[in-house]
Design an enzyme around this catalytic site. Sequence first.
Site, mmCIF file in Angstrom:
data_model
loop_
_atom_site.group_PDB
_atom_site.id
_atom_site.type_symbol
_atom_site.label_atom_id
_atom_site.label_comp_id
_atom_site.label_asym_id
_atom_site.label_seq_id
_atom_site.Cartn_x
_atom_site.Cartn_y
_atom_site.Cartn_z
ATOM 1 N N ARG A 233 40.389 7.284 -8.730
ATOM 2 C CA ARG A 233 39.214 6.609 -8.202
ATOM 3 C C ARG A 233 39.017 5.308 -8.967
ATOM 4 N NH1 ARG A 233 39.676 9.451 -4.488
ATOM 5 N NH2 ARG A 233 38.117 10.741 -3.395
ATOM 6 N N GLU A 262 35.806 -0.796 -2.479
ATOM 7 C CA GLU A 262 36.919 -0.790 -1.535
ATOM 8 C C GLU A 262 36.354 -1.193 -0.178
ATOM 9 O OE1 GLU A 262 38.583 3.151 -1.679
ATOM 10 O OE2 GLU A 262 39.588 2.784 -3.578
ATOM 11 N N HIS A 281 44.124 2.143 -0.914
ATOM 12 C CA HIS A 281 43.772 3.574 -0.975
ATOM 13 C C HIS A 281 44.510 4.345 0.120
ATOM 14 C CE1 HIS A 281 40.345 6.510 -2.288
ATOM 15 N NE2 HIS A 281 41.517 7.114 -2.180
#
Length: 318
Positions: A233, A262, A281
């Site tokens: 993360r 993000e 991601h």
Amino acid sequence: MASTPPTWSSSVEAPGCREMYLGARENVKSTIDKSSMVLKNCARDLANCNVMEKPHILALKPGDKSGIHSAFAPIIEKHFTIISNDEFIKDKQRWADKVQAVFVWCAVPEVNRDLLQALPNLKAVINGGVGVDHLDIPLISSFGVKVTNTPNVVNNATADLGMTLLQASARKVIQEEEEKAVGAHYCETMDDLLRESDFVMLVVDLSPQTHRLIGKRELSLMKRTATLINISRGLVVDQDALVEALGTGLIHAAALDVTYPERLPRDHPLLKLDNVLIVPHMGTHTYQTTQALVERMVANALAILNGQPPLDEVKASK
């Protein structure tokens, strides 16, 4: 800081690595097999109850920008009627009493107090993915709603991406240094790991104990030739400290599957650096993994709505 389990550092495969990898693959296979069995049993039980209407779930419309890919919609629609987030917002009065589960994908829909109060018959919040740091589990549990995630399913794809990032970021290092064999060994503390490693890969859950686990002090312990790889993360790393470390040459490079926020703003300092590799991601973004994730979400939801214990319940910490 919470105690850190022994870790290994090497630029070659460590002893036992192959066995660990094969064990992880078997774990994923077992997880998928369990999901399939629950799907069959719950679907059979619901059919035996002569359910005239499929249970309703709230989710992003399959195919939407942040939603589940439309190719996997039939897996969900076989068992549920999907109420899209947009439909629900437009006519809450129509749908509020019908929704029994919320499917969360890429942290959407946001499950907050307002939503929980608006759904009187909600029984489950089904998260696609392992991390649940975007969910207020104590709050959700206080409404008598169960929370599930999808552990183990993502292991192989995420590990593959982690090694891809390691190899991609290492290309220049390999060109600059003579090839040499190095031994693998365990480190007693995280500080030792940081001092001795050529590559540091972060694979942890985001929690109060791991928030900014890697900051200015930790980066200063690393070799100037070291690379930091993050597939966990974004908030596990102090991003401002990372920008400074990369910009001043304190560490050699970084490879990131996750950031905060993000997506990064186009003018973010990280995007201006030549020694950082960033992907959006995408550690779980393979067809097989996404299919397994969706099947696991459906299995968990069916179990809860059928009065059975879910495979992957996440409970509030005491």
